[in-house]
Design an enzyme around this catalytic site. Sequence first.
Site, mmCIF file in Angstrom:
data_model
loop_
_atom_site.group_PDB
_atom_site.id
_atom_site.type_symbol
_atom_site.label_atom_id
_atom_site.label_comp_id
_atom_site.label_asym_id
_atom_site.label_seq_id
_atom_site.Cartn_x
_atom_site.Cartn_y
_atom_site.Cartn_z
ATOM 1 N N LYS A 22 1.507 3.577 7.376
ATOM 2 C CA LYS A 22 2.000 3.857 6.016
ATOM 3 C C LYS A 22 1.214 4.527 5.346
ATOM 4 C CE LYS A 22 1.575 0.080 3.210
ATOM 5 N NZ LYS A 22 0.670 0.394 1.849
ATOM 6 N N ASN A 23 -0.148 4.147 5.245
ATOM 7 C CA ASN A 23 -0.832 4.751 4.620
ATOM 8 C C ASN A 23 -1.304 6.417 4.776
ATOM 9 O OD1 ASN A 23 -1.138 2.367 2.962
ATOM 10 N ND2 ASN A 23 -3.280 1.772 3.728
ATOM 11 N N ARG A 103 1.210 1.584 -6.155
ATOM 12 C CA ARG A 103 0.172 2.484 -6.817
ATOM 13 C C ARG A 103 -0.041 3.806 -6.198
ATOM 14 N NH1 ARG A 103 -4.151 0.801 -9.410
ATOM 15 N NH2 ARG A 103 -5.052 2.581 -8.469
ATOM 16 N N CYS A 127 -3.816 -4.539 -10.475
ATOM 17 C CA CYS A 127 -2.902 -5.148 -9.510
ATOM 18 C C CYS A 127 -3.530 -6.407 -8.847
ATOM 19 C CB CYS A 127 -2.598 -4.202 -8.244
ATOM 20 S SG CYS A 127 -3.967 -3.856 -7.193
ATOM 21 N N ARG A 132 -8.629 -1.550 -10.291
ATOM 22 C CA ARG A 132 -8.276 -0.447 -9.534
ATOM 23 C C ARG A 132 -7.941 1.143 -10.354
ATOM 24 N NH1 ARG A 132 -4.479 -1.513 -4.403
ATOM 25 N NH2 ARG A 132 -5.243 0.456 -3.746
ATOM 26 N N PRO A 133 -8.909 1.277 -11.006
ATOM 27 C CA PRO A 133 -8.907 2.418 -11.980
ATOM 28 C C PRO A 133 -8.576 3.804 -11.073
ATOM 29 C CG PRO A 133 -11.128 2.058 -11.925
ATOM 30 C CD PRO A 133 -10.332 0.939 -10.912
ATOM 31 N N VAL A 134 -7.993 4.968 -11.984
ATOM 32 C CA VAL A 134 -8.013 6.074 -11.242
ATOM 33 C C VAL A 134 -8.786 7.179 -11.861
ATOM 34 C CG1 VAL A 134 -5.510 5.741 -10.349
ATOM 35 C CG2 VAL A 134 -5.753 6.544 -12.719
ATOM 36 N N ASP A 135 -9.708 6.617 -12.608
ATOM 37 C CA ASP A 135 -10.990 7.642 -13.321
ATOM 38 C C ASP A 135 -11.388 8.494 -12.393
ATOM 39 O OD1 ASP A 135 -11.957 5.282 -12.073
ATOM 40 O OD2 ASP A 135 -14.038 5.986 -13.143
ATOM 41 N N LEU A 136 -11.525 8.389 -11.085
ATOM 42 C CA LEU A 136 -12.118 9.413 -10.214
ATOM 43 C C LEU A 136 -11.046 10.336 -9.722
ATOM 44 C CD1 LEU A 136 -14.178 6.817 -8.138
ATOM 45 C CD2 LEU A 136 -14.894 8.206 -9.990
ATOM 46 N N ASP A 317 -8.633 -3.550 4.279
ATOM 47 C CA ASP A 317 -7.261 -4.000 4.707
ATOM 48 C C ASP A 317 -7.177 -4.780 5.896
ATOM 49 O OD1 ASP A 317 -6.270 -2.671 2.477
ATOM 50 O OD2 ASP A 317 -5.520 -1.050 3.652
ATOM 51 N N ILE A 339 -15.252 -3.410 -1.243
ATOM 52 C CA ILE A 339 -14.459 -2.536 -1.773
ATOM 53 C C ILE A 339 -13.604 -3.029 -3.292
ATOM 54 C CG2 ILE A 339 -12.442 -0.830 -1.344
ATOM 55 C CD1 ILE A 339 -14.966 -0.424 0.607
ATOM 56 N N ARG A 409 6.846 -4.519 2.462
ATOM 57 C CA ARG A 409 6.220 -3.136 1.930
ATOM 58 C C ARG A 409 5.414 -2.543 3.088
ATOM 59 N NH1 ARG A 409 2.673 -3.335 -3.111
ATOM 60 N NH2 ARG A 409 2.623 -1.367 -2.609
HETATM 61 C C1 UD1 Z 1 -6.331 2.890 -0.089
HETATM 62 C C2 UD1 Z 1 -5.213 2.206 0.601
HETATM 63 C C3 UD1 Z 1 -5.690 0.808 0.420
HETATM 64 C C4 UD1 Z 1 -6.884 0.394 0.842
HETATM 65 C C5 UD1 Z 1 -7.817 1.286 0.194
HETATM 66 C C6 UD1 Z 1 -9.528 1.019 0.550
HETATM 67 C C7 UD1 Z 1 -3.436 3.895 0.685
HETATM 68 C C8 UD1 Z 1 -1.748 3.776 -0.009
HETATM 69 N N1 UD1 Z 1 -4.083 2.487 0.154
HETATM 70 O O1 UD1 Z 1 -6.161 2.500 -1.482
HETATM 71 O O2 UD1 Z 1 -4.703 0.038 1.436
HETATM 72 O O3 UD1 Z 1 -7.152 -1.041 0.850
HETATM 73 O O4 UD1 Z 1 -7.617 2.670 0.174
HETATM 74 O O5 UD1 Z 1 -9.644 1.498 1.929
HETATM 75 O O6 UD1 Z 1 -3.863 4.354 1.343
HETATM 76 N N2 UD1 Z 1 -11.821 3.504 -7.401
HETATM 77 C C9 UD1 Z 1 -12.369 3.720 -8.899
HETATM 78 N N3 UD1 Z 1 -11.858 4.796 -9.409
HETATM 79 C C10 UD1 Z 1 -10.813 5.582 -8.959
HETATM 80 C C11 UD1 Z 1 -10.312 5.308 -7.590
HETATM 81 C C12 UD1 Z 1 -10.873 4.080 -6.869
HETATM 82 O O7 UD1 Z 1 -13.071 3.064 -9.432
HETATM 83 O O8 UD1 Z 1 -10.518 6.591 -9.544
HETATM 84 C C13 UD1 Z 1 -12.356 2.372 -6.826
HETATM 85 C C14 UD1 Z 1 -11.108 1.232 -6.579
HETATM 86 O O9 UD1 Z 1 -10.893 0.365 -7.516
HETATM 87 C C15 UD1 Z 1 -11.975 0.432 -5.291
HETATM 88 C C16 UD1 Z 1 -12.708 1.421 -4.400
HETATM 89 O O10 UD1 Z 1 -12.951 2.664 -5.436
HETATM 90 O O11 UD1 Z 1 -12.579 -0.452 -5.528
HETATM 91 C C17 UD1 Z 1 -11.731 2.160 -3.337
HETATM 92 O O12 UD1 Z 1 -10.594 2.625 -3.743
HETATM 93 P P1 UD1 Z 1 -9.632 3.650 -3.119
HETATM 94 O O13 UD1 Z 1 -10.220 4.164 -1.841
HETATM 95 O O14 UD1 Z 1 -9.266 4.709 -4.168
HETATM 96 O O15 UD1 Z 1 -8.184 3.072 -2.762
HETATM 97 P P2 UD1 Z 1 -6.773 3.331 -2.775
HETATM 98 O O16 UD1 Z 1 -6.477 4.915 -2.400
HETATM 99 O O17 UD1 Z 1 -6.105 2.922 -3.989
#
Ligand code: UD1
Length: 431
Positions: A22-23, A103, A127, A132-136, A317, A339, A409
Amino acid sequence: MDSISIRGGRPLSGTIPIGGAKNAALPLMAACLLTEDPLELSNVPDLVDIATMGKLLGELGAEIERPDAEGHDAGRGNAPVLRLQARQITATEAPYDLVRRMRASVVVMGPLLARAGRARVSLPGGCAIGTRPVDLHLKALEALGAEIELKEGYIEARAPNGLTGGHVLFPKVTVGGTENALMAAVLARGETVITNAAREPEITDLAQCLAAMGAKIDGLGTDTLKVSGVDQLSGCRHRVLPDRIETGTYAAAAAITGGDLTLTGARADLIESVIGLLQRAGVEVTEQGDGLKVSRANCDLRGVDSMTEPYPGFPTDMQAQIMALMTVAKGAAMITETIFENRFMHVPELCRMGADINVHGRSAIVRGVGKLSGAPVMATDLRASVSLVLAGLAAEGETRVNRVYHLDRGYERLEEKLAACGAQIARVAEA
Ligand code: UD1
């Protein structure tokens, strides 16, 4: 709302086919936005999240076809094909309603910016497993020249004159952030270097597909990806890699029930950390033909410590499933989650089934108990829900897992696959 009823205590035995990841499939589908040509993906699992991504891409202008059974890759068993074609981008907005449900919708941002020069994507918000921010993601796109504003709950990103290559340095490993940066960089002018890129197999799968579409990417499988932007990409055919989390989950099902399962289509090299842990716990895992054989016929489970880490470390996961397994092991296991900050939501539910677990900050101490007992339970996310299914398979009596939509899902035909190996499991439709 449907629930799943399980009567536990039977060792599972038989064969379970492992589907596509899926991912990996979700970002691969988003990659169709990068070209006007068709992208044909095979081994795409039939899951609610895949349908949600299809709906979003449809709203952005892509045509999506899932040919029926005749379109399946007959030689490889159940390998459903998805054809996606975005001749034109007709809209650039990922609305709140879809992003809230999934997300991973945010991975359309990179390709939309790269192809259409703009993207408006709802901020995903928190969530069940953390903030789970998207700042990066946003910093990465800014490093490629995007202008970003946050307005009315939406990210508004623009690159009126196109993106330009740059240096993306991730201070923390992010899977989705790396995918967005990579898909933006392949059509940017000039060179991009992504440092501290995620190395998850799903990223490498995406990079391989992008390369087949004509992208120039070096460093596949490493934490430094070098991309030379190209003017345009073309279509391709790509087979989605097997789901390592589905593999690990069914391996845990064999282990927790003291059973013997053959997981066809599984790849051991994708889950070495999980296999190592299972072996230390006393489970036999061997590569066999087109898959893996997992058995724990005549030996006790031992408690083993684990700590989640970015790939190739132990995957977050799989944390909930391994915790379910450790509840019935001999001795104690310390499980540390590094994580996500709030990923122990399954603990109180496992305790309701008789597990002995204490959480101390980011770590949980699991002391093995002789037996779990069935109970009505529910969970707030996909992997937590499946950990309760695993616990139910080992418990005495009936377990009812509520909120089945989480399982839909991410696990294709879960009850069917487990029932075929002897589990007493059924979906119960609520009036
Ligand atoms: C993906 C997977 C999810 C898995 C996760 C970690 C998909 C669809 N989902 O989620 O199943 O659990 O990887 O292996 O592939 N973070 C920030 N800022 C950001 C982005 C991330 O601080 O902009 C933090 C997150 O809150 C978290 C960490 O970085 O603590 C890792 O997150 P990330 O690897 O981005 O997870 P996803 O891509 O959302």
